[in-house]
Scaffold this motif. Structure first.
Motif, PDB file in Angstrom:
ATOM      1  N   ILE A   1       0.841  -1.202   0.000  1.00 42.37           N
ATOM      2  CA  ILE A   1       0.000   0.000   0.000  1.00 42.37           C
ATOM      3  C   ILE A   1       0.874   1.249   0.000  1.00 42.37           C
ATOM      4  O   ILE A   1       0.633   2.199  -0.759  1.00 42.37           O
ATOM      5  N   LEU A   2       1.912   1.259   0.838  1.00 42.12           N
ATOM      6  CA  LEU A   2       2.805   2.419   0.912  1.00 42.12           C
ATOM      7  C   LEU A   2       3.531   2.644  -0.412  1.00 42.12           C
ATOM      8  O   LEU A   2       3.566   3.771  -0.928  1.00 42.12           O
ATOM      9  N   TYR A   3       4.121   1.592  -0.980  1.00 44.12           N
ATOM     10  CA  TYR A   3       4.892   1.748  -2.216  1.00 44.12           C
ATOM     11  C   TYR A   3       4.015   2.267  -3.356  1.00 44.12           C
ATOM     12  O   TYR A   3       4.429   3.154  -4.120  1.00 44.12           O
ATOM     13  N   ILE A   4       2.821   1.714  -3.476  1.00 39.90           N
ATOM     14  CA  ILE A   4       1.925   2.126  -4.567  1.00 39.90           C
ATOM     15  C   ILE A   4       1.459   3.570  -4.365  1.00 39.90           C
ATOM     16  O   ILE A   4       1.430   4.368  -5.311  1.00 39.90           O
ATOM     17  N   ALA A   5       1.109   3.918  -3.125  1.00 40.09           N
ATOM     18  CA  ALA A   5       0.673   5.293  -2.851  1.00 40.09           C
ATOM     19  C   ALA A   5       1.802   6.287  -3.094  1.00 40.09           C
ATOM     20  O   ALA A   5       1.574   7.382  -3.638  1.00 40.09           O
ATOM     21  N   GLU A   6       3.030   5.928  -2.724  1.00 37.62           N
ATOM     22  CA  GLU A   6       4.179   6.815  -2.964  1.00 37.62           C
ATOM     23  C   GLU A   6       4.426   6.986  -4.457  1.00 37.62           C
ATOM     24  O   GLU A   6       4.685   8.094  -4.930  1.00 37.62           O
ATOM     25  N   GLY A   7       4.338   5.905  -5.212  1.00 36.89           N
ATOM     26  CA  GLY A   7       4.533   6.012  -6.658  1.00 36.89           C
ATOM     27  C   GLY A   7       3.499   6.935  -7.295  1.00 36.89           C
ATOM     28  O   GLY A   7       3.828   7.778  -8.139  1.00 36.89           O
ATOM     29  N   CYS A   8       2.248   6.790  -6.869  1.00 32.95           N
ATOM     30  CA  CYS A   8       1.184   7.640  -7.410  1.00 32.95           C
ATOM     31  C   CYS A   8       1.399   9.106  -7.070  1.00 32.95           C
ATOM     32  O   CYS A   8       1.231   9.996  -7.913  1.00 32.95           O
ATOM     33  N   VAL A   9       1.795   9.379  -5.832  1.00 38.20           N
ATOM     34  CA  VAL A   9       1.934  10.777  -5.402  1.00 38.20           C
ATOM     35  C   VAL A   9       3.128  11.450  -6.075  1.00 38.20           C
ATOM     36  O   VAL A   9       3.100  12.651  -6.353  1.00 38.20           O
ATOM     37  N   ILE A  10       4.167  10.678  -6.361  1.00 40.03           N
ATOM     38  CA  ILE A  10       5.334  11.251  -7.058  1.00 40.03           C
ATOM     39  C   ILE A  10       4.932  11.683  -8.480  1.00 40.03           C
ATOM     40  O   ILE A  10       5.266  12.784  -8.925  1.00 40.03           O
TER      41      ILE A  10
ATOM     42  N   MET B   1       5.233  12.993  -0.852  1.00 40.91           N
ATOM     43  CA  MET B   1       5.926  11.809  -0.353  1.00 40.91           C
ATOM     44  C   MET B   1       5.947  11.795   1.179  1.00 40.91           C
ATOM     45  O   MET B   1       5.728  10.750   1.811  1.00 40.91           O
ATOM     46  N   MET B   2       6.199  12.932   1.764  1.00 43.98           N
ATOM     47  CA  MET B   2       6.205  13.057   3.221  1.00 43.98           C
ATOM     48  C   MET B   2       4.824  12.742   3.798  1.00 43.98           C
ATOM     49  O   MET B   2       4.696  11.990   4.769  1.00 43.98           O
ATOM     50  N   ASP B   3       3.785  13.279   3.187  1.00 45.29           N
ATOM     51  CA  ASP B   3       2.425  13.083   3.705  1.00 45.29           C
ATOM     52  C   ASP B   3       1.964  11.631   3.590  1.00 45.29           C
ATOM     53  O   ASP B   3       1.279  11.116   4.477  1.00 45.29           O
ATOM     54  N   VAL B   4       2.298  10.962   2.499  1.00 43.45           N
ATOM     55  CA  VAL B   4       1.856   9.584   2.294  1.00 43.45           C
ATOM     56  C   VAL B   4       2.434   8.656   3.359  1.00 43.45           C
ATOM     57  O   VAL B   4       1.724   7.815   3.922  1.00 43.45           O
ATOM     58  N   ILE B   5       3.703   8.815   3.658  1.00 41.34           N
ATOM     59  CA  ILE B   5       4.303   7.924   4.658  1.00 41.34           C
ATOM     60  C   ILE B   5       3.754   8.229   6.050  1.00 41.34           C
ATOM     61  O   ILE B   5       3.587   7.334   6.880  1.00 41.34           O
ATOM     62  N   VAL B   6       3.398   9.493   6.304  1.00 45.34           N
ATOM     63  CA  VAL B   6       2.718   9.835   7.557  1.00 45.34           C
ATOM     64  C   VAL B   6       1.349   9.149   7.610  1.00 45.34           C
ATOM     65  O   VAL B   6       0.943   8.621   8.650  1.00 45.34           O
ATOM     66  N   GLY B   7       0.633   9.138   6.482  1.00 50.08           N
ATOM     67  CA  GLY B   7      -0.663   8.475   6.420  1.00 50.08           C
ATOM     68  C   GLY B   7      -0.562   6.992   6.721  1.00 50.08           C
ATOM     69  O   GLY B   7      -1.405   6.431   7.424  1.00 50.08           O
ATOM     70  N   SER B   8       0.472   6.350   6.204  1.00 50.87           N
ATOM     71  CA  SER B   8       0.670   4.928   6.466  1.00 50.87           C
ATOM     72  C   SER B   8       0.919   4.671   7.951  1.00 50.87           C
ATOM     73  O   SER B   8       0.355   3.744   8.539  1.00 50.87           O
ATOM     74  N   LEU B   9       1.748   5.506   8.564  1.00 44.47           N
ATOM     75  CA  LEU B   9       2.035   5.360   9.998  1.00 44.47           C
ATOM     76  C   LEU B   9       0.772   5.571  10.832  1.00 44.47           C
ATOM     77  O   LEU B   9       0.514   4.842  11.803  1.00 44.47           O
ATOM     78  N   ARG B  10      -0.031   6.561  10.470  1.00 43.77           N
ATOM     79  CA  ARG B  10      -1.273   6.805  11.206  1.00 43.77           C
ATOM     80  C   ARG B  10      -2.251   5.651  11.026  1.00 43.77           C
ATOM     81  O   ARG B  10      -2.956   5.267  11.963  1.00 43.77           O
TER      82      ARG B  10
END
Length: 456
Positions: A320-329, A376-385
């Motif tokens: 989920i994290l990798y795909i969301a990061e790729g999309c946001v980039i 990128m910063m926001d997506v990884i924060v979302g995953s942690l939350r």
């Protein structure tokens, strides 16, 4: 009826391919956010073209302050989102219902409190922000009227967060479209026909917020299943309130401090005078379109991760994290650089002043070209939350992002050689990069903990 609604609007985030579902979730949310900004931009465009640069500066200079006062309570909606998503993934319908009713009553209390704070303290806070004297009366008038609609704003945002938790991002889009069209029509009527200036823009916003809130409440009262809401059941459940606070308070505090740093930056922008304030306001509005498009993937990371944690599908968290990061980039680089490329034309929609356009281009060139870093910063924060970790990303964000910005402003920026617009704006990309790298370390630590605890 229940099965039909679930098929049409809700989403199973815990099985099957991730990319397609994530895009189906994110695209309506992205459209909703962009539409909301388009309608907000209509406020600024109408004011800028029919009321003048001072009115444009008055509306735009309130953005950072409004975000400061609202982000605390919007952070609590993240707590509700994570909790509902987790209970949905675990198929605990009764827990979902108790969370829904607690969250919606909390939204009402939050809105009332914000109205009191905004109406009473508007002028004093704007003075603290060094709002130019020729802008201050208009800015205070706009802010007081705007905050009258805060209860409606909170109801819509909490309700939308609950719908997102079950995968429904379509209906909030429909409701926002209806409210936004009304907003634009009333903007034109109040400002051009009634000549109410910034008061007309604020009044149109309040009316449209009430419409969107009424539609979201109607949706939840007619919904079948666990997210069904009944007014007679609205009460604060102690356990659910505590859990919402555990996840939401760190997000709230982080949002407030982020907004506080932006208020400090806005105060620094104000020191350059009304022309720069107007240009900064218009550029920030354009920049907002890129941000909300990226933020859709932050919201997707929260809901998808939360549901999979609730369903004990821990092996899907990394994907989920990798795909969301790729999309946001992809989205950040594409839209950010398009904003720079067409910057002059876009800024020209907000003002006829060439000097205001030039001031706005300074911000667009520095921030939008590398805006993907923020996503990128926001997506990884979302995953942690979504995994239930709220304090860790809060601390990292406060130190890495806000701390760096404030240190720069109160030290180097005060030196004559660094007292420039460019110097001020460069604090954004620098803080995004540092904070993202720190969050990567946090994610690795948390993911290893999941492996030790659950063995996956």
């Amino acid at each position: 009826m229940e099965k039909t609604d679930k098929k049409r609007y809700e989403m199973d985030m815990c099985s099957g391919p991730i990319l397609g579902k994530l895009l189906l979730f994110a695209l309506p949310l992205m459209c909703s956010s962009i539409l909301q900004l388009l309608f907000n931009a209509a406020d600024i465009i109408v004011v800028g073209n029919y009321a003048g640069d001072n009115s444009l500066a008055a509306v735009g200079s309130n953005t950072a302050l409004i975000n400061l006062l609202t982000n605390f309570f919007l952070g609590l909606s993240i707590g509700a989102n994570v909790l509902v998503a987790r209970y949905c993934g675990a198929k605990k319908d009764e827990e979902v219902s108790r969370t829904v009713h607690t969250a919606m009553l909390l939204s009402i209390y939050s809105g009332i409190l914000l109205t009191v704070i905004g109406c009473i303290g508007a002028k004093r806070i704007l003075i603290w922000m060094q709002t130019p004297e020729d802008v201050l009366p208009l800015a205070a008038r706009y802010l007081r009227i705007y905050f009258v609609g805060m209860t409606a704003t909170m109801i819509y945002n909490f309700g939308s967060a609950i719908l997102r938790a079950v995968g429904d991002t379509k209906r909030p889009l429909y409701y926002l479209t209806i409210a936004g069209v009304v907003n634009v029509i009333l903007n034109l009527f109040f400002v051009i026909v009634c000549r109410l200036d910034v008061a007309g823009v604020a009044l149109a916003t309040v009316i449209s917020q009430c419409i969107s809130a009424a539609l979201i409440v109607r949706c939840m009262m007619k919904a079948e299943g666990s997210i069904h809401m009944e007014l007679s059941l609205l009460r604060i459940d102690g356990d659910k309130f505590k859990r919402i606070m555990q996840i939401g308070l760190p997000a709230s505090f982080q949002g407030m401090v982020f907004s506080f740093s932006n208020v400090i930056i806005q105060s620094s922008v104000n020191s350059f005078g009304a022309i720069v304030v107007a240009g900064n306001s218009a550029a920030a509005n354009i920049e907002g379109f890129v941000y909300v498009a990226m933020n859709a993937f932050h919201q997707a990371a929260i809901s998808f991760t939360g549901q999979n944690i609730g369903a004990a599908k821990y092996e899907r968290v990394n994907r989920i994290l990798y795909i969301a990061e790729g999309c946001v980039i992809v989205v950040g680089l594409l839209l950010g650089n398009l904003a720079v490329l067409f910057g002059r034309s876009l800024l020209g929609l907000y003002t006829n002043s060439a000097t205001v356009v030039e001031a706005g281009m300074v911000r667009l060139r520095i921030i939008c070209s590398v805006y993907a870093l923020c996503g990128m910063m926001d997506v990884i924060v979302g995953s942690l939350r979504g995994m239930g970790y709220a304090v860790m990303p809060m601390i990292v964000s406060l130190i890495g992002a806000c701390g760096l910005r404030l240190v720069w402003i109160f030290t180097f920026f005060r030196m004559e050689i660094f007292h420039t617009q460019a110097s001020l704006y460069l604090t954004y990309p620098a803080s995004w990069l540092i904070t993202f790298l720190a969050h990567v370390v946090c994610f690795v630590i948390v993911r290893r903990k999941l492996v030790r605890v659950w063995g996956t």
